[in-house]
Design a protein around this motif. Structure first.
Motif, mmCIF file in Angstrom:
data_model
loop_
_atom_site.group_PDB
_atom_site.id
_atom_site.type_symbol
_atom_site.label_atom_id
_atom_site.label_comp_id
_atom_site.label_asym_id
_atom_site.label_seq_id
_atom_site.Cartn_x
_atom_site.Cartn_y
_atom_site.Cartn_z
ATOM 1 N N PHE A 160 2.516 11.775 7.817
ATOM 2 C CA PHE A 160 1.514 10.805 6.947
ATOM 3 C C PHE A 160 0.393 11.331 6.702
ATOM 4 N N VAL A 161 0.037 11.869 5.445
ATOM 5 C CA VAL A 161 -1.114 12.696 5.081
ATOM 6 C C VAL A 161 -2.132 12.012 5.319
ATOM 7 N N MET A 162 -2.474 10.862 4.877
ATOM 8 C CA MET A 162 -3.919 9.920 5.059
ATOM 9 C C MET A 162 -4.127 9.677 6.425
ATOM 10 N N ARG A 163 -3.201 9.570 7.229
ATOM 11 C CA ARG A 163 -3.153 8.947 8.418
ATOM 12 C C ARG A 163 -3.418 10.245 9.419
ATOM 13 N N ASP A 164 -3.185 11.556 9.096
ATOM 14 C CA ASP A 164 -2.956 12.522 9.808
ATOM 15 C C ASP A 164 -2.286 12.511 10.966
ATOM 16 N N MET A 165 -0.900 11.940 10.727
ATOM 17 C CA MET A 165 0.042 11.879 11.756
ATOM 18 C C MET A 165 1.279 12.278 11.401
ATOM 19 N N THR A 166 2.025 13.163 12.205
ATOM 20 C CA THR A 166 3.238 13.758 12.126
ATOM 21 C C THR A 166 4.253 12.976 13.235
ATOM 22 N N ILE A 193 9.861 6.435 14.711
ATOM 23 C CA ILE A 193 8.824 6.185 13.865
ATOM 24 C C ILE A 193 7.930 4.837 14.511
ATOM 25 N N TYR A 194 9.249 3.977 15.256
ATOM 26 C CA TYR A 194 8.746 2.685 15.894
ATOM 27 C C TYR A 194 7.597 3.085 17.152
ATOM 28 N N GLU A 195 7.998 4.103 17.869
ATOM 29 C CA GLU A 195 6.954 4.683 18.616
ATOM 30 C C GLU A 195 5.536 4.580 18.157
ATOM 31 N N VAL A 196 5.515 5.005 16.851
ATOM 32 C CA VAL A 196 3.951 5.288 16.249
ATOM 33 C C VAL A 196 3.518 3.963 15.687
ATOM 34 N N PHE A 197 4.290 3.309 14.870
ATOM 35 C CA PHE A 197 4.221 2.118 14.048
ATOM 36 C C PHE A 197 4.247 0.904 14.689
ATOM 37 N N GLU A 198 4.773 0.848 15.780
ATOM 38 C CA GLU A 198 5.212 -0.482 16.625
ATOM 39 C C GLU A 198 5.561 -1.706 15.924
ATOM 40 N N ASP A 199 6.491 -1.345 14.578
ATOM 41 C CA ASP A 199 6.848 -2.395 13.766
ATOM 42 C C ASP A 199 8.331 -1.893 13.284
ATOM 43 N N LEU A 200 9.303 -2.888 13.684
ATOM 44 C CA LEU A 200 10.517 -2.508 13.292
ATOM 45 C C LEU A 200 10.663 -2.392 11.799
ATOM 46 N N ASP A 201 10.130 -3.567 10.953
ATOM 47 C CA ASP A 201 10.488 -3.456 9.557
ATOM 48 C C ASP A 201 10.073 -2.399 8.935
ATOM 49 N N ARG A 253 0.766 -1.144 -0.022
ATOM 50 C CA ARG A 253 -0.039 0.062 -0.029
ATOM 51 C C ARG A 253 0.845 1.064 -0.122
ATOM 52 N N SER A 254 0.337 2.392 -0.408
ATOM 53 C CA SER A 254 0.998 3.427 -0.443
ATOM 54 C C SER A 254 0.738 4.676 0.393
ATOM 55 N N GLU A 255 1.857 5.069 1.021
ATOM 56 C CA GLU A 255 1.568 6.319 2.324
ATOM 57 C C GLU A 255 2.395 7.487 1.656
ATOM 58 N N TRP A 256 1.204 8.283 1.520
ATOM 59 C CA TRP A 256 1.558 9.768 1.094
ATOM 60 C C TRP A 256 2.300 10.466 2.300
#
Length: 112
Positions: free
Chosen positions: A60-66, A82-90, A43-46
């Protein structure tokens, strides 16, 4: 140079069925930033990589997350942020390296 306005603007677009529809934009700011799509799990993240004076952030525009970042080339710190938000290392690594690549490639093109 930052330009902004907080009026409403309507625009016409065609949806997936080629039907004309009306969309709305409310308030807008234009300034210098890096805008790009990054592919994560098919999937694409703008994203927008923004420098505010001495600080960097990725939006991350579509997630309204900075997320606040170190310099775009700092893989370790940016991965942690970034990990603090996504909680996925990869995913965090993929994004951090993507940010670095966008920044370095843009600077090489603008320097030549």
């Amino acid at each position: 140079m930052i330009m902004s306005w907080d009026k409403k603007m309507d625009y016409i677009y065609k949806n997936k069925d080629e039907v004309k529809c009306v969309g709305t934009i409310r308030s807008m700011e234009t300034f210098a930033y890096y805008s790009f799509d990054i592919v994560i799990d098919n999937r694409s993240e703008w994203c927008r990589l923004i420098e505010n004076e001495l600080d960097w952030e990725i939006c991350f525009v579509m997630r309204d997350m900075t997320i606040g970042l170190a310099h775009p080339t700092d893989i370790f710190w940016n991965t942690e942020a970034i990990y603090e938000v996504f909680e996925d290392l990869d995913i965090s690594l993929r994004i951090a390296y993507g940010i670095k690549s966008v920044f370095e490639n843009y600077n090489k093109k603008s320097a030549s």
